[in-house]
Enzyme design. Structure first.
Site, PDB file in Angstrom:
ATOM      1  N   LEU A  48       0.843  -1.186   0.000  1.00 56.76           N
ATOM      2  CA  LEU A  48       0.000   0.000   0.000  1.00 56.76           C
ATOM      3  C   LEU A  48       0.881   1.239   0.000  1.00 56.76           C
ATOM      4  O   LEU A  48       1.760   1.376   0.853  1.00 56.76           O
ATOM      5  CB  LEU A  48      -0.911   0.040   1.227  1.00 56.76           C
ATOM      6  CG  LEU A  48      -1.699   1.341   1.399  1.00 56.76           C
ATOM      7  CD1 LEU A  48      -2.828   1.398   0.379  1.00 56.76           C
ATOM      8  CD2 LEU A  48      -2.232   1.484   2.794  1.00 56.76           C
ATOM      9  N   GLY A  97       7.456   6.863  -7.251  1.00 63.22           N
ATOM     10  CA  GLY A  97       8.512   5.849  -7.273  1.00 63.22           C
ATOM     11  C   GLY A  97       8.666   5.057  -5.992  1.00 63.22           C
ATOM     12  O   GLY A  97       9.559   4.208  -5.894  1.00 63.22           O
ATOM     13  N   HIS A  98       7.802   5.300  -5.001  1.00 63.15           N
ATOM     14  CA  HIS A  98       7.950   4.597  -3.721  1.00 63.15           C
ATOM     15  C   HIS A  98       7.612   3.112  -3.840  1.00 63.15           C
ATOM     16  O   HIS A  98       8.265   2.277  -3.215  1.00 63.15           O
ATOM     17  CB  HIS A  98       7.078   5.249  -2.647  1.00 63.15           C
ATOM     18  CG  HIS A  98       7.429   6.669  -2.378  1.00 63.15           C
ATOM     19  ND1 HIS A  98       8.666   7.057  -1.910  1.00 63.15           N
ATOM     20  CD2 HIS A  98       6.718   7.815  -2.523  1.00 63.15           C
ATOM     21  CE1 HIS A  98       8.702   8.362  -1.776  1.00 63.15           C
ATOM     22  NE2 HIS A  98       7.527   8.851  -2.145  1.00 63.15           N
ATOM     23  N   GLY A  99       6.609   2.762  -4.633  1.00 62.54           N
ATOM     24  CA  GLY A  99       6.260   1.357  -4.830  1.00 62.54           C
ATOM     25  C   GLY A  99       7.388   0.605  -5.506  1.00 62.54           C
ATOM     26  O   GLY A  99       7.718  -0.525  -5.128  1.00 62.54           O
ATOM     27  N   GLU A 150       0.560 -12.597  -3.668  1.00 62.84           N
ATOM     28  CA  GLU A 150      -0.768 -13.121  -3.386  1.00 62.84           C
ATOM     29  C   GLU A 150      -1.827 -12.244  -4.048  1.00 62.84           C
ATOM     30  O   GLU A 150      -1.978 -11.081  -3.688  1.00 62.84           O
ATOM     31  CB  GLU A 150      -0.971 -13.151  -1.870  1.00 62.84           C
ATOM     32  CG  GLU A 150      -2.291 -13.729  -1.436  1.00 62.84           C
ATOM     33  CD  GLU A 150      -2.385 -13.748   0.071  1.00 62.84           C
ATOM     34  OE1 GLU A 150      -2.179 -14.821   0.650  1.00 62.84           O
ATOM     35  OE2 GLU A 150      -2.642 -12.681   0.657  1.00 62.84           O
TER      36      GLU A 150
END
Length: 84
Positions: free
Chosen positions: A32, A41-43, A66
């Site tokens: 999240l 760009g954090h993900g 998952e």
């Protein structure tokens, strides 16, 4: 200054029947990024960090996700492409 931009949950489980060798499977369960930090760009950084941790652990034989959302599949594809 630090601030919370998101979180991820990952767990390990043993897979004794993996070929060519048995070992641990890393399962990414939740990722999240808070809305006001998305598209920064954090993900990508989070996923790259998970991959780095897996590469450094000789016991990890696979990384799975998952039930990934379509946007996460796109992110994973971009990160995988960068690793090639």
């Amino acid at each position: 200054k630090y601030s919370l931009v998101g979180y991820t949950t990952v767990f390990y489980f043993h897979s004794p029947f993996k070929k060519p060798k048995s070992g641990l499977v890393m399962r990414v369960c939740q990722v999240l990024i808070l809305p006001h930090h998305q598209r920064c760009g954090h993900g990508k950084t989070m996923l790259q960090t998970i991959y780095k941790i897996a590469r450094e652990d000789d016991h990890v034989v696979e990384i799975t996700v998952e039930d990934p959302a379509p946007s996460f599949v796109a992110l994973r594809n971009r990160v995988d492409y960068d690793l090639m």
